[in-house]
Design a protein around this motif. Structure first.
Motif, short mmCIF file in Angstrom:
data_model
loop_
_atom_site.label_atom_id
_atom_site.label_comp_id
_atom_site.label_asym_id
_atom_site.label_seq_id
_atom_site.Cartn_x
_atom_site.Cartn_y
_atom_site.Cartn_z
N PRO A 84 0.83 -1.21 0.00
CA PRO A 84 0.00 0.00 0.00
C PRO A 84 0.86 1.26 0.00
N GLY A 85 0.44 2.22 -0.81
CA GLY A 85 1.19 3.46 -0.95
C GLY A 85 2.08 3.49 -2.17
N THR A 86 2.24 2.35 -2.86
CA THR A 86 3.08 2.31 -4.06
C THR A 86 2.20 2.45 -5.30
N PRO A 87 2.79 2.84 -6.45
CA PRO A 87 2.01 3.08 -7.67
C PRO A 87 1.32 1.81 -8.17
N VAL A 88 0.20 2.01 -8.85
CA VAL A 88 -0.57 0.90 -9.41
C VAL A 88 -0.35 0.79 -10.92
N GLY A 89 0.42 1.69 -11.52
CA GLY A 89 0.56 1.73 -12.98
C GLY A 89 1.24 0.51 -13.56
N MET A 90 1.34 0.51 -14.89
CA MET A 90 1.89 -0.61 -15.64
C MET A 90 2.88 -0.09 -16.67
N PRO A 91 4.12 -0.59 -16.71
CA PRO A 91 5.06 -0.16 -17.75
C PRO A 91 4.58 -0.61 -19.12
N PRO A 92 4.84 0.19 -20.17
CA PRO A 92 4.32 -0.16 -21.49
C PRO A 92 5.00 -1.36 -22.13
N ASP A 120 -6.88 -2.42 -10.08
CA ASP A 120 -7.58 -1.20 -9.68
C ASP A 120 -7.01 -0.58 -8.41
N LYS A 121 -6.25 -1.34 -7.65
CA LYS A 121 -5.77 -0.86 -6.36
C LYS A 121 -4.47 -1.54 -5.99
N TRP A 122 -3.77 -0.93 -5.02
CA TRP A 122 -2.59 -1.58 -4.46
C TRP A 122 -3.03 -2.62 -3.43
N GLY A 123 -2.06 -3.33 -2.86
CA GLY A 123 -2.37 -4.31 -1.83
C GLY A 123 -3.10 -5.52 -2.40
N ILE A 124 -4.08 -6.01 -1.64
CA ILE A 124 -4.87 -7.16 -2.08
C ILE A 124 -5.83 -6.72 -3.18
N GLY A 125 -5.69 -7.30 -4.37
CA GLY A 125 -6.52 -6.87 -5.49
C GLY A 125 -6.94 -7.99 -6.40
N VAL A 126 -7.25 -9.16 -5.84
CA VAL A 126 -7.52 -10.33 -6.67
C VAL A 126 -8.75 -10.14 -7.54
N PRO A 233 7.73 7.46 -1.81
CA PRO A 233 8.80 6.44 -1.79
C PRO A 233 9.78 6.63 -0.63
N LEU A 234 10.14 7.87 -0.34
CA LEU A 234 11.07 8.14 0.75
C LEU A 234 10.45 7.78 2.09
N TRP A 235 9.18 8.13 2.28
CA TRP A 235 8.49 7.80 3.52
C TRP A 235 8.41 6.29 3.71
N LEU A 236 8.03 5.57 2.65
CA LEU A 236 7.90 4.12 2.75
C LEU A 236 9.25 3.47 3.06
N TYR A 237 10.29 3.95 2.41
CA TYR A 237 11.64 3.44 2.69
C TYR A 237 12.00 3.64 4.15
N TRP A 238 11.70 4.81 4.69
CA TRP A 238 12.01 5.11 6.08
C TRP A 238 11.23 4.21 7.03
N GLN A 239 9.95 3.98 6.72
CA GLN A 239 9.14 3.11 7.56
C GLN A 239 9.65 1.68 7.54
N MET A 240 10.02 1.20 6.35
CA MET A 240 10.55 -0.16 6.25
C MET A 240 11.85 -0.29 7.04
N MET A 290 2.51 -5.31 8.98
CA MET A 290 2.51 -3.99 9.62
C MET A 290 2.16 -2.86 8.66
N LEU A 291 2.43 -3.06 7.36
CA LEU A 291 2.12 -2.05 6.36
C LEU A 291 0.80 -2.32 5.65
N GLY A 292 0.33 -3.55 5.71
CA GLY A 292 -0.81 -3.93 4.86
C GLY A 292 -2.04 -4.43 5.56
N MET A 293 -2.04 -4.53 6.90
CA MET A 293 -3.20 -5.11 7.56
C MET A 293 -4.46 -4.26 7.37
N ASP A 294 -4.33 -2.94 7.39
CA ASP A 294 -5.51 -2.10 7.16
C ASP A 294 -6.09 -2.34 5.78
N ASP A 295 -5.23 -2.46 4.77
CA ASP A 295 -5.70 -2.73 3.42
C ASP A 295 -6.35 -4.11 3.34
#
Length: 440
Positions: A84-92, A120-126, A233-240, A290-295
């Motif tokens: 969660p918090g990372t991009p959902v896009g797709m490289p061409p 459609d979303k980050w995290g669990i998206g089956v 990205p910087l925030w997520l790196y710091w949290q990890m 710890m990063l994904g339980m809410d999602d």
């Protein structure tokens, strides 16, 4: 005005792609892609004479690569879990960064077009992943594809099982690597049990995790608070880094004194949670929880796993220690509606008609190997062994970022192994002969 400019930009990109111009045949294929419903197309001619195309279907990004001599076949890949918090896009271009580890590249070299769709979303998206992958498959059929394969890794392995069980006639062959092939109840149980055991045995020590200790919620936020000015990205790196630091310190102390207090803590946590006593096998699941339980709670509509009635035990604990553990470890209840949703999206049954190649490492830092063994048991119970071929690939040790330690890799496969998986699956589909059981 901006909307009028965008189609012109897309047309220019389709004509040159930043490299050699696409040829007349590729332009006709691009026109068919547009007529089949794709928008925002941007194409680039590859050095090998093929073409990569990025665009959107129903607003969702996709990327495909079509070889210079296309045989009419398509291999699709389902991506894994994104924090969660990372991009959902797709490289061409799905070949340039090959998320499959080499599976798509091998298929492309054999003349198959390859592709991926964003979720459609980050995290669990089956659920959205299944819908978006089937949309991409249907679109490729309108473009002219004749035969389809599906593949996926990690969460993508779960998506692959959902696709071949829900759409039995959609794919000629399938591959699931390091996948959640037993289901989310089992996978999340590992995450929760490990986090709960770690919290219990490190409580009040320098090795306790930062943030909220509640196992039913995120320990820390993957998204920076508004107004702080942190880039995601910087925030997520710091949290990890914050979360990995006490785990790394625990393992370093344990290795410095194999008979000391920290070594006993590591051994007891691993034994109680049925995990490898390995830094990656602690860090990856705990950080994911710890990063994904809410999602996870939001995605499933509640808590999928409850440990209220579980009796935790270990041969490393005496009777009094076992009683204290079961009295004081955090407990929670599963939400029946969430369990039902998780089983719908998705708990594999083992009843599928598509030839499936599955591969796992005996030691995987995030999706434990029992996912593969549980799938096999369900396939055997369904009398469906003829459609499953499973392999065990040697486990790999890899660096754990920010810790200075190595541990068991998640999806620890080499490009050569990925290529062999493709060859094995394709030969099985083409000849109708199931491969012989074994290792590689």
């Amino acid at each position: 005005m901006r909307r009028a400019i965008l189609p012109l930009v897309a047309l220019l990109l389709a004509s040159c792609g930043g490299g050699a111009p696409i040829d007349a045949a590729q332009q006709r294929l691009l026109d068919r892609m547009r007529q089949a419903g794709a928008t925002d197309l941007a194409a680039a001619r590859s050095a090998d004479g093929g073409m990569s195309v990025g665009g959107r279907l129903a607003g969702r990004e996709f990327g495909v690569a079509v070889p210079a001599t296309w045989n009419g076949g398509v291999v699709l890949f389902a991506n894994g879990y994104s924090t969660p918090g990372t991009p959902v896009g797709m490289p061409p271009d799905p070949i340039a960064g090959d998320h499959s580890g080499g599976f798509l590249t091998a298929a492309y070299r054999d003349g198959f077009a390859v592709g991926e769709s964003a979720y459609d979303k980050w995290g669990i998206g089956v659920k959205s992943a299944v819908a978006n992958t089937m949309r991409l498959r249907g679109w490729f059929g309108k473009v002219g594809a004749k035969r389809f394969y599906i593949s996926g890794g990690s969460m993508g392995g779960n998506i692959t099982l959902a696709l071949i069980e829900k759409y039995p006639d959609a794919f000629s062959g399938a591959m699931a690597a390091c996948g959640v092939t037993a289901g989310w109840e089992e996978e999340i149980a590992h995450l929760v049990d490990l986090r709960a055991a770690y919290n219990y045995f490190t409580r009040g020590t320098d090795y306790a995790l930062p943030g909220d200790p509640d196992i039913t919620r995120n320990g820390v936020s993957p998204i920076p608070p508004a107004g702080l000015g942190f880039a995601r990205p910087l925030w997520l790196y710091w949290q990890m880094r914050r979360m990995a630091a006490p785990i790394a310190a625990l393992f370093k102390a344990a290795r410095a004194d194999p008979h000391g207090r920290e070594a006993k803590m590591v051994a007891r946590i691993a034994s109680v949670a049925d995990a490898d006593a390995d830094p990656a096998s602690f860090a990856f699941p705990i950080l994911t929880a710890m990063l994904g339980m809410d999602d996870m709670r939001e995605s499933f509509g509640g808590l999928v796993y409850g440990n209220r009635d579980k009796h935790y035990a270990s041969p490393l604990l005496d009777a009094a220690e076992t009683e204290a553990l079961n009295r004081d470890i955090q407990r929670n209840d599963a939400d029946p509606a969430a369990v039902a949703f998780a089983r719908q999206w998705y708990r594999p049954t083992g009843r599928f008609h598509t030839p499936l190649v599955g591969v796992h490492n005996p030691h995987d830092g995030l999706v434990f190997a029992d996912q593969a063994t549980m799938l096999r048991k369900r396939v055997i119970a369904a009398g469906n062994q003829a459609r499953l071929f499973q392999l065990w690939a040697p486990s790999q040790q890899k660096d754990i970022p920010t810790t200075g330690l190595t541990g068991w890799a998640h999806c620890g496969f080499t490009p050569r192994q990925a290529g062999m998986l493709w060859t094995t699956l394709n030969r099985w589909v083409e000849t109708g002969q199931r491969p012989a059981d074994g290792r590689y």
